[in-house]
Design a protein around this motif. Sequence first.
Motif, short mmCIF file in Angstrom:
data_model
loop_
_atom_site.label_atom_id
_atom_site.label_comp_id
_atom_site.label_asym_id
_atom_site.label_seq_id
_atom_site.Cartn_x
_atom_site.Cartn_y
_atom_site.Cartn_z
N HIS A 4 22.52 55.38 -63.42
CA HIS A 4 22.94 54.00 -62.62
C HIS A 4 21.89 53.12 -63.10
CE1 HIS A 4 24.20 51.67 -59.27
NE2 HIS A 4 22.97 51.39 -59.09
N ALA A 5 22.02 52.03 -63.36
CA ALA A 5 21.34 50.68 -63.51
C ALA A 5 21.73 49.65 -62.58
CB ALA A 5 21.54 50.20 -65.05
N GLN A 6 20.61 48.94 -62.14
CA GLN A 6 20.89 47.83 -61.00
C GLN A 6 20.01 46.65 -61.45
OE1 GLN A 6 20.25 49.93 -57.42
NE2 GLN A 6 18.24 49.46 -57.57
N GLY A 7 20.25 45.55 -60.91
CA GLY A 7 19.35 44.17 -61.01
C GLY A 7 20.15 43.27 -60.64
N MET A 86 42.33 38.38 -55.82
CA MET A 86 41.78 38.03 -54.45
C MET A 86 43.27 37.99 -53.81
SD MET A 86 39.31 37.43 -52.46
CE MET A 86 37.93 36.26 -53.36
N ASP A 87 43.45 38.94 -52.72
CA ASP A 87 44.69 39.17 -51.87
C ASP A 87 44.31 38.57 -50.66
OD1 ASP A 87 47.04 39.86 -51.07
OD2 ASP A 87 47.19 41.59 -51.50
N ARG A 88 44.70 37.15 -50.60
CA ARG A 88 44.74 36.55 -49.15
C ARG A 88 43.12 36.84 -48.76
NH1 ARG A 88 49.99 35.30 -46.51
NH2 ARG A 88 51.37 35.48 -48.37
N GLY A 89 42.21 36.73 -49.65
CA GLY A 89 40.74 36.84 -49.08
C GLY A 89 40.11 38.03 -49.48
N GLN A 90 40.98 39.14 -49.96
CA GLN A 90 40.50 40.52 -50.01
C GLN A 90 40.24 40.87 -51.58
OE1 GLN A 90 39.42 42.73 -47.38
NE2 GLN A 90 39.78 41.03 -46.40
N PRO A 91 38.85 40.98 -52.01
CA PRO A 91 38.74 41.13 -53.33
C PRO A 91 39.10 42.48 -53.84
CG PRO A 91 36.58 41.29 -52.22
CD PRO A 91 37.88 40.94 -51.17
N GLU A 92 39.45 42.51 -55.06
CA GLU A 92 39.56 43.72 -55.93
C GLU A 92 39.17 43.65 -57.23
OE1 GLU A 92 43.02 46.73 -57.31
OE2 GLU A 92 43.35 45.78 -55.38
N LEU A 93 38.06 44.20 -57.66
CA LEU A 93 37.48 44.01 -59.01
C LEU A 93 37.22 45.35 -59.70
CD1 LEU A 93 35.86 42.14 -60.83
CD2 LEU A 93 33.89 42.33 -59.49
N SER A 94 37.43 45.32 -61.15
CA SER A 94 37.37 46.33 -61.93
C SER A 94 36.79 45.68 -63.08
CB SER A 94 38.67 46.90 -62.47
OG SER A 94 38.27 47.98 -63.30
N ARG A 116 28.42 42.00 -56.96
CA ARG A 116 28.08 41.59 -55.39
C ARG A 116 27.32 40.14 -55.34
NH1 ARG A 116 24.04 44.84 -54.80
NH2 ARG A 116 22.64 43.71 -53.54
N ILE A 117 27.90 39.37 -54.81
CA ILE A 117 27.32 38.15 -54.41
C ILE A 117 26.65 37.93 -52.98
CG2 ILE A 117 27.62 35.42 -54.49
CD1 ILE A 117 29.96 36.22 -56.54
N GLU A 118 25.31 37.82 -52.68
CA GLU A 118 24.78 37.46 -51.57
C GLU A 118 24.05 36.12 -51.59
OE1 GLU A 118 22.39 40.84 -50.45
OE2 GLU A 118 24.06 42.07 -50.69
N PHE A 123 24.18 40.01 -58.04
CA PHE A 123 23.83 41.36 -58.13
C PHE A 123 24.89 42.48 -59.04
CE2 PHE A 123 21.53 39.65 -54.49
CZ PHE A 123 20.40 39.85 -54.75
N TYR A 124 24.12 43.25 -59.75
CA TYR A 124 25.17 44.26 -60.49
C TYR A 124 24.58 45.50 -60.14
CZ TYR A 124 21.46 44.81 -64.10
OH TYR A 124 20.34 45.14 -64.74
N GLY A 125 25.49 46.40 -60.41
CA GLY A 125 25.43 47.94 -60.14
C GLY A 125 26.11 48.55 -61.29
N PHE A 126 25.65 49.35 -62.18
CA PHE A 126 26.08 49.90 -63.30
C PHE A 126 25.95 51.32 -63.48
CE2 PHE A 126 26.10 49.38 -68.41
CZ PHE A 126 27.51 49.58 -68.58
#
Length: 133
Positions: A4-7, A86-94, A116-118, A123-126
């Motif tokens: 796992h990588a993150q940053g 983005m389905d009426r505000g619900q995200p699905e990302l691959s 992830r956007i905050e 931010f990413y997780g890999f």
Amino acid sequence: MIRHAQGEFDVKLTPQGASPGIEAARLGRQTIDKTFRGDLDATSLGEMLAVMTEVRGSAGYVAMERVDGHLHGRRGSFVLQHFAFMDRGQPELSVRVVPDSGTGELAGLSGQMTIRIEEGRHFYGFDYRLPGP
């Protein structure tokens, strides 16, 4: 073994004109320029095609980006493929590594990235695998 990588990353999206002959499709086209920090110390360049619908909160995009740098200290490059709705505000990302796109010490890399956007920060997780020990 899965690692796992993150940053964090910064991204610059630059709108581009439509390819000649397909203007009527009303697709948005942008270049991608990213800088990753953390366990992935790299830059990337890519392209995105997107479409917004007339329904608020519904859209889709696809993108390809070549990442070049260091992953947990291993040097090389690889390609990420994005597929998102983005389905009426619900995200699905691959976001996945294109098979056999890894080079150098990242040859054989496979994996999937989350984004992830905050508060405007990215931010990413890999989660990834590399052959060998």
